[in-house]
Design an enzyme around this catalytic site. Sequence first.
Site, PDB file in Angstrom:
ATOM      1  N   GLU A  68       1.222  -1.113  -0.136  1.00 34.65           N
ATOM      2  CA  GLU A  68       0.189  -0.209   0.142  1.00 34.65           C
ATOM      3  C   GLU A  68       0.830   1.646  -0.066  1.00 34.65           C
ATOM      4  O   GLU A  68       0.460   2.364  -0.584  1.00 34.65           O
ATOM      5  CB  GLU A  68      -1.132   0.291   1.639  1.00 34.65           C
ATOM      6  N   ASP A 127      -3.625  -2.619   8.320  1.00 37.65           N
ATOM      7  CA  ASP A 127      -5.151  -2.211   7.474  1.00 37.65           C
ATOM      8  C   ASP A 127      -5.743  -1.957   8.587  1.00 37.65           C
ATOM      9  O   ASP A 127      -5.697  -2.153   9.583  1.00 37.65           O
ATOM     10  CB  ASP A 127      -5.388  -3.896   6.569  1.00 37.65           C
ATOM     11  N   ASP A 271      -6.026  -4.985   0.601  1.00 33.86           N
ATOM     12  CA  ASP A 271      -7.167  -5.031   1.761  1.00 33.86           C
ATOM     13  C   ASP A 271      -8.223  -6.348   1.739  1.00 33.86           C
ATOM     14  O   ASP A 271      -9.351  -6.899   2.549  1.00 33.86           O
ATOM     15  CB  ASP A 271      -7.908  -3.930   0.875  1.00 33.86           C
TER      16      ASP A 271
END
Length: 331
Positions: A68, A127, A271
């Site tokens: 990410e 996350d 995710d």
Amino acid sequence: MYEIERRVAVEAVLKACSLCAAVQSAHLSAGVINKEDRSPVTVADFGAQALISEVLAANFPHVPLVGEEDSALLRDTDNERLKDLVIGYVHRYSPGLGKETEIFKAIDRGKGEGSGRGRFWTLDPIDGTKGFLRGDQYAVALALIEEGQVTLGVMGCPSLPFHSLQEKDPLGCLFVAVKGEGTYTRGLDNPAEMKTLVSSLSDPAEALFCESFEPSHSSHDQVARILESLGVKRRPLRMDSQVKYGLLARGEGTVYLRLPTRKSYEEKIWDHAAGMIIVEEAGGRVTDLHGRPLDFSRGRTLAANQGIVATNGLLHKRVLETIRQVVNKNQ
Ligand code: AMP
Ligand code: MG
């Protein structure tokens, strides 16, 4: 199968979990900055990605990483304090990694594009950053994708009690799943693994539905209508991060719904990759809201999918039908 990949991935995620928990307990969430999309990022997001990337590079130098974060914000002179904190924490957990340039390089290995060919790792270093900042749930999620299929998932949940949310001690918990070999759970400090299975509930009235805490990530209104239509008695559990998949995998939650708040949003692969295999290998099912399998071959996003429906399997058809009736009718 995947003995080495499994061992290395677990080691990497455990290291990152230690860093995240230390940052959280030092209240360093103060060093938060906002990314371009206005989502927050912390010392721990960058630190966790650097640590995991370094472990993966040492063991699998030719396998790309789709992560990410990237180092652009850390290179900005306005964020010098944040950069120094990241360097300090990374050095503490990986003494060989102390130089700024090496840490930036490790973080930026995560710029992989992803594809339907070959193998690559995908990582969400934290996350649920918003949950992390609130002192709620968050996860360190790492998965291996091969020829578009998720084959290994490891998810560390430092704030999740080991057996159930009712327990007082948030000792932390780690889920690990290998394709065809089931899902296992262990404590962060205890390597003994326990086989993990979804719930056997078939009556939706008794089901525990999980959804995002953030109303902008999943439509709370639509979920409320679905629950009403199914006659669900329990209130939905609102929680950040892929920990929701973990709750399903261990039978504590029954259904996880993620219903888009805007049509154009494409879910990010990091995710869902680890969470999906952890639920499926525990006996559950994961599709998008039209019942299509999640397609991890499209690059960094699930461009061919819309929303997420994860269940214990037994309730899947019924939930998809209800979504079709309730959501589509209102669109
Ligand atoms: P959760 O904690 O389950 O709400 O999911 C957190 C993830 O939501 C973050 O890692 C983001 O990548 C993702 N996200 C950000 N914006 C959106 C959006 N508009 N819809 C769905 N997911 C989003
Ligand atoms: Mg995320």
